[in-house]
Design an enzyme around this catalytic site. Structure first.
Site, short mmCIF file in Angstrom:
data_model
loop_
_atom_site.label_atom_id
_atom_site.label_comp_id
_atom_site.label_asym_id
_atom_site.label_seq_id
_atom_site.Cartn_x
_atom_site.Cartn_y
_atom_site.Cartn_z
N SER A 59 39.57 41.99 37.83
CA SER A 59 38.48 42.91 38.18
C SER A 59 38.13 43.88 37.06
CB SER A 59 38.84 43.71 39.44
OG SER A 59 39.88 44.64 39.17
N LYS A 120 41.06 50.76 38.32
CA LYS A 120 39.61 50.74 38.19
C LYS A 120 39.20 51.83 37.19
CE LYS A 120 39.15 47.77 41.66
NZ LYS A 120 38.84 46.35 41.40
#
Length: 264
Positions: A59, A120
């Site tokens: 991701s 993230k």
């Protein structure tokens, strides 16, 4: 006349005291104490200063890929129960809490399941309003510049073609993201207002990241400050999936070019 030999005499001898040996119980106590102090030092190091992690998903491509072995600093944002190397329940408030900067790559405990640690990039800070329109980010009404860099193959899924895009914040900070194409989930969102004590985070592999654009039941949702564990600093080494730093026989699966790289 005969010679008479003198009667033999015993020469004095020194008797050294028998050295004492510690009892088995004492030795066991010393071993337990040494091991305990070592574990305590390691725990403090991991909870307060640094902790290693391995990237488990794609991701955050292209900056971070599956198999990267990274070091995370614990002190930049303060500490909470989330800072501990193991799960200890609800993270709660942070001690000496400080906000991350926009663009920081952070490791955190997933709000819906704090046993999981995710990584993230911070996009929105408390008080910000963020929105994605046509795959482009707008923060407080200002678009973040996007510069196409051409197509490439996804590092972890080489059968997938993605567009490399350099995203530049209004502060000038920039990094490369992946775009899987138009009209995909997450390319268009309503305005997201970031409340106090929370952050909006997103993955750099924009069309392969369940992040703050998605409801907490499937994605991250808005990230509470107390869930922050730290800031990702360095890629120390990198192995293909299935390899490990602790399995020397798998070291042949190194991913060259990904050693001692600063995380931007």
């Amino acid at each position: 006349m005969t010679d008479t030999a003198p009667a033999p005499t015993d020469a004095p001898t020194e008797v050294s005291p028998k050295p004492t040996t510690p009892s088995a119980l004492h030795e066991i106590f010393d071993i337990v104490r040494t091991v305990g102090l070592g574990l305590l030092a390691a725990l403090c190091l991991h909870a307060v200063l640094f902790q290693p992690f391995t990237i488990p998903s794609s991701s955050m491509e292209p900056g971070l890929v599956t198999g990267d072995y990274i070091v995370v600093s614990k002190y930049p944002y303060g500490w909470s129960l989330a800072s501990l190397p193991f799960h200890m329940g609800a993270p709660g408030e942070r001690l000496f809490g400080r906000d991350p900067a926009r663009g920081d790559v952070v490791v955190f405990r997933l709000p819906r399941d704090p046993k999981q640690t995710w990584i993230k990039r911070v996009i929105g800070l408390p008080g910000d309003t963020a929105q994605v329109k046509g795959g482009q980010l707008f923060v407080n009404g200002v678009a973040w510049a996007q510069t196409p860099l051409g197509p490439t193959q996804d590092h972890d899924a080489p059968w997938r073609t993605v567009e490399q895009v350099r995203e530049t914040q209004t502060s000038g900070r920039s990094y490369v993201t992946y775009d899987g194409g138009p009209g995909l989930p997450g390319d268009d969102t309503p305005p997201i207002i970031v409340p106090q004590g929370q952050y909006l985070v997103m993955g750099d592999n924009r069309d392969n990241s369940l992040d703050g654009r998605f409801d907490r039941s499937v994605g991250v949702g808005l990230l509470p400050a107390g869930n922050l564990m730290g800031r990702a600093e360095w890629i120390v080494a990198s192995w293909e999936p299935g390899a490990s730093l602790f399995k020397p026989w798998t070291w042949v699966k190194l991913q060259p070019g990904r050693f001692l790289r600063r995380i931007r």
